[in-house]
Scaffold this motif. Structure first.
Motif, PDB file in Angstrom:
ATOM      1  N   GLY A   9     -78.299  99.746  27.841  1.00  0.00           N
ATOM      2  CA  GLY A   9     -79.425 100.600  28.180  1.00  0.00           C
ATOM      3  C   GLY A   9     -79.757 100.533  29.650  1.00  0.00           C
ATOM      4  N   SER A  10     -80.855 101.176  29.998  1.00  0.00           N
ATOM      5  CA  SER A  10     -81.344 101.183  31.377  1.00  0.00           C
ATOM      6  C   SER A  10     -82.611 100.346  31.453  1.00  0.00           C
ATOM      7  CB  SER A  10     -81.632 102.614  31.830  1.00  0.00           C
ATOM      8  OG  SER A  10     -80.457 103.389  31.852  1.00  0.00           O
ATOM      9  N   VAL A  11     -82.594  99.338  32.325  1.00  0.00           N
ATOM     10  CA  VAL A  11     -83.724  98.419  32.432  1.00  0.00           C
ATOM     11  C   VAL A  11     -84.045  98.171  33.901  1.00  0.00           C
ATOM     12  CG1 VAL A  11     -83.230  97.278  30.229  1.00  0.00           C
ATOM     13  CG2 VAL A  11     -82.219  96.390  32.350  1.00  0.00           C
ATOM     14  N   GLN A  12     -85.148  97.488  34.121  1.00  0.00           N
ATOM     15  CA  GLN A  12     -85.545  97.076  35.458  1.00  0.00           C
ATOM     16  C   GLN A  12     -85.006  95.675  35.750  1.00  0.00           C
ATOM     17  OE1 GLN A  12     -87.598  98.928  37.669  1.00  0.00           O
ATOM     18  NE2 GLN A  12     -87.261 100.605  36.211  1.00  0.00           N
ATOM     19  N   ALA A  13     -84.861  95.392  37.021  1.00  0.00           N
ATOM     20  CA  ALA A  13     -84.452  94.043  37.420  1.00  0.00           C
ATOM     21  C   ALA A  13     -85.424  93.023  36.849  1.00  0.00           C
ATOM     22  CB  ALA A  13     -84.401  93.938  38.940  1.00  0.00           C
ATOM     23  N   GLY A  14     -84.864  91.936  36.321  1.00  0.00           N
ATOM     24  CA  GLY A  14     -85.676  90.896  35.702  1.00  0.00           C
ATOM     25  C   GLY A  14     -85.820  91.038  34.202  1.00  0.00           C
ATOM     26  N   ASP A  15     -85.473  92.184  33.668  1.00  0.00           N
ATOM     27  CA  ASP A  15     -85.557  92.418  32.229  1.00  0.00           C
ATOM     28  C   ASP A  15     -84.396  91.766  31.487  1.00  0.00           C
ATOM     29  OD1 ASP A  15     -86.960  95.810  32.269  1.00  0.00           O
ATOM     30  OD2 ASP A  15     -87.882  93.831  32.570  1.00  0.00           O
ATOM     31  N   SER A  16     -84.454  91.875  30.169  1.00  0.00           N
ATOM     32  CA  SER A  16     -83.410  91.313  29.314  1.00  0.00           C
ATOM     33  C   SER A  16     -82.823  92.377  28.396  1.00  0.00           C
ATOM     34  CB  SER A  16     -83.985  90.187  28.448  1.00  0.00           C
ATOM     35  OG  SER A  16     -84.488  89.134  29.239  1.00  0.00           O
ATOM     36  N   LEU A  17     -81.595  92.158  28.012  1.00  0.00           N
ATOM     37  CA  LEU A  17     -80.917  92.965  27.011  1.00  0.00           C
ATOM     38  C   LEU A  17     -80.052  92.055  26.170  1.00  0.00           C
ATOM     39  CD1 LEU A  17     -79.569  96.140  28.895  1.00  0.00           C
ATOM     40  CD2 LEU A  17     -81.270  96.117  27.073  1.00  0.00           C
ATOM     41  N   ARG A  18     -79.814  92.444  24.928  1.00  0.00           N
ATOM     42  CA  ARG A  18     -78.854  91.737  24.093  1.00  0.00           C
ATOM     43  C   ARG A  18     -77.809  92.722  23.616  1.00  0.00           C
ATOM     44  NH1 ARG A  18     -79.220  88.291  18.448  1.00  0.00           N
ATOM     45  NH2 ARG A  18     -79.432  90.366  17.526  1.00  0.00           N
ATOM     46  N   LEU A  19     -76.587  92.457  23.988  1.00  0.00           N
ATOM     47  CA  LEU A  19     -75.462  93.252  23.527  1.00  0.00           C
ATOM     48  C   LEU A  19     -74.914  92.654  22.243  1.00  0.00           C
ATOM     49  CD1 LEU A  19     -73.521  93.856  26.866  1.00  0.00           C
ATOM     50  CD2 LEU A  19     -75.473  95.111  25.923  1.00  0.00           C
ATOM     51  N   SER A  20     -74.443  93.523  21.366  1.00  0.00           N
ATOM     52  CA  SER A  20     -73.801  93.099  20.129  1.00  0.00           C
ATOM     53  C   SER A  20     -72.432  93.745  20.035  1.00  0.00           C
ATOM     54  CB  SER A  20     -74.633  93.520  18.914  1.00  0.00           C
ATOM     55  OG  SER A  20     -75.915  92.947  18.932  1.00  0.00           O
ATOM     56  N   CYS A  21     -71.539  93.072  19.363  1.00  0.00           N
ATOM     57  CA  CYS A  21     -70.198  93.624  19.130  1.00  0.00           C
ATOM     58  C   CYS A  21     -69.801  93.257  17.713  1.00  0.00           C
ATOM     59  CB  CYS A  21     -69.215  93.069  20.136  1.00  0.00           C
ATOM     60  SG  CYS A  21     -67.508  93.590  19.848  1.00  0.00           S
ATOM     61  N   ALA A  22     -69.718  94.268  16.875  1.00  0.00           N
ATOM     62  CA  ALA A  22     -69.356  94.060  15.475  1.00  0.00           C
ATOM     63  C   ALA A  22     -67.872  94.322  15.285  1.00  0.00           C
ATOM     64  CB  ALA A  22     -70.180  94.990  14.594  1.00  0.00           C
ATOM     65  N   ALA A  23     -67.193  93.394  14.632  1.00  0.00           N
ATOM     66  CA  ALA A  23     -65.760  93.505  14.396  1.00  0.00           C
ATOM     67  C   ALA A  23     -65.480  93.858  12.954  1.00  0.00           C
ATOM     68  CB  ALA A  23     -65.072  92.191  14.756  1.00  0.00           C
ATOM     69  N   SER A  24     -64.447  94.659  12.763  1.00  0.00           N
ATOM     70  CA  SER A  24     -63.991  94.985  11.421  1.00  0.00           C
ATOM     71  C   SER A  24     -62.473  95.046  11.418  1.00  0.00           C
ATOM     72  CB  SER A  24     -64.580  96.325  10.950  1.00  0.00           C
ATOM     73  OG  SER A  24     -64.187  97.371  11.817  1.00  0.00           O
ATOM     74  N   GLY A  25     -61.889  94.796  10.263  1.00  0.00           N
ATOM     75  CA  GLY A  25     -60.443  94.842  10.141  1.00  0.00           C
ATOM     76  C   GLY A  25     -59.728  93.643  10.707  1.00  0.00           C
ATOM     77  N   VAL A  26     -60.468  92.556  10.908  1.00  0.00           N
ATOM     78  CA  VAL A  26     -59.883  91.362  11.503  1.00  0.00           C
ATOM     79  C   VAL A  26     -60.539  90.132  10.884  1.00  0.00           C
ATOM     80  CG1 VAL A  26     -61.580  91.309  13.390  1.00  0.00           C
ATOM     81  CG2 VAL A  26     -59.339  90.246  13.712  1.00  0.00           C
ATOM     82  N   THR A  27     -59.776  89.067  10.767  1.00  0.00           N
ATOM     83  CA  THR A  27     -60.349  87.788  10.329  1.00  0.00           C
ATOM     84  C   THR A  27     -61.079  87.207  11.529  1.00  0.00           C
ATOM     85  OG1 THR A  27     -58.496  87.492   8.807  1.00  0.00           O
ATOM     86  CG2 THR A  27     -59.877  85.563   9.278  1.00  0.00           C
ATOM     87  N   PHE A  28     -62.344  87.511  11.627  1.00  0.00           N
ATOM     88  CA  PHE A  28     -63.120  87.295  12.846  1.00  0.00           C
ATOM     89  C   PHE A  28     -63.073  85.854  13.329  1.00  0.00           C
ATOM     90  CE2 PHE A  28     -66.101  88.623  15.922  1.00  0.00           C
ATOM     91  CZ  PHE A  28     -67.112  87.696  16.021  1.00  0.00           C
ATOM     92  N   ARG A  29     -63.105  84.916  12.391  1.00  0.00           N
ATOM     93  CA  ARG A  29     -63.187  83.515  12.804  1.00  0.00           C
ATOM     94  C   ARG A  29     -61.884  83.013  13.410  1.00  0.00           C
ATOM     95  NH1 ARG A  29     -65.327  80.067   9.160  1.00  0.00           N
ATOM     96  NH2 ARG A  29     -66.548  81.745   8.239  1.00  0.00           N
ATOM     97  N   GLY A  30     -60.835  83.821  13.349  1.00  0.00           N
ATOM     98  CA  GLY A  30     -59.560  83.428  13.927  1.00  0.00           C
ATOM     99  C   GLY A  30     -59.375  83.903  15.360  1.00  0.00           C
ATOM    100  N   TYR A  31     -60.433  84.409  15.963  1.00  0.00           N
ATOM    101  CA  TYR A  31     -60.321  85.014  17.286  1.00  0.00           C
ATOM    102  C   TYR A  31     -61.317  84.419  18.272  1.00  0.00           C
ATOM    103  CZ  TYR A  31     -57.347  88.688  15.411  1.00  0.00           C
ATOM    104  OH  TYR A  31     -56.310  89.378  14.852  1.00  0.00           O
ATOM    105  N   VAL A  32     -60.836  84.196  19.479  1.00  0.00           N
ATOM    106  CA  VAL A  32     -61.730  84.009  20.612  1.00  0.00           C
ATOM    107  C   VAL A  32     -62.312  85.381  20.952  1.00  0.00           C
ATOM    108  CG1 VAL A  32     -61.746  83.621  23.110  1.00  0.00           C
ATOM    109  CG2 VAL A  32     -60.603  81.989  21.598  1.00  0.00           C
TER     110      VAL A  32
END
Length: 127
Positions: A9-32
């Motif tokens: 998103g668009s934020v001001q300096a000093g603000d916070s954001l949390r990015l998420s990344c959802a995985a599918s089709g992969v054994t997630f715990r087997g990946y860095v």
């Protein structure tokens, strides 16, 4: 394999954001998992990475102390908590997955060591 990044998103300096990344089709715990970013006219650069269980993480110097990478293997999701954002953090952020379990068995800072990439999410920080 699909990686779906969100949370930018668009934020001001000093603000916070949390990015998420959802995985599918992969054994997630087997990946860095890693986050990279690319600003206009610049190379894609490493931001952070995390081992399969979350016990080890690595950050580029410019985000240390401000960003935190974490993962929830039950939800097949990796996160990037970004605090104290600066205008120089403006970029498209990409999540990536590498077929490795520990950071020591690969080169986590190298984009070439990652096998799968998400589509990117835009982060814009204004002063």
């Amino acid at each position: 394999v699909q990686l779906q990044a969100s949370g930018g998103g668009s934020v001001q300096a000093g603000d916070s954001l949390r990015l998420s990344c959802a995985a599918s089709g992969v054994t997630f715990r087997g990946y860095v998992m890693g986050w990279f970013r690319q600003a206009p006219g610049k190379e894609r650069e490493f931001v952070a990475s995390i081992s399969w269980c979350g016990s080890s993480s690595l950050y580029t110097d410019s985000v240390k102390g401000r960003f935190t990478i974490s993962r929830d293997n039950a939800k097949n999701t990796v996160y990037l908590q970004m605090n104290s954002l600066k205008p120089e953090d403006t970029a498209v952020y990409y999540c990536a997955a590498a077929r490795a379990m520990t950071l020591k068995t690969m080169s986590p800072r190298s984009r070439y060591d990652y096998d799968y990439w998400g589509q990117g999410t835009q982060v814009t920080v204004s002063s």
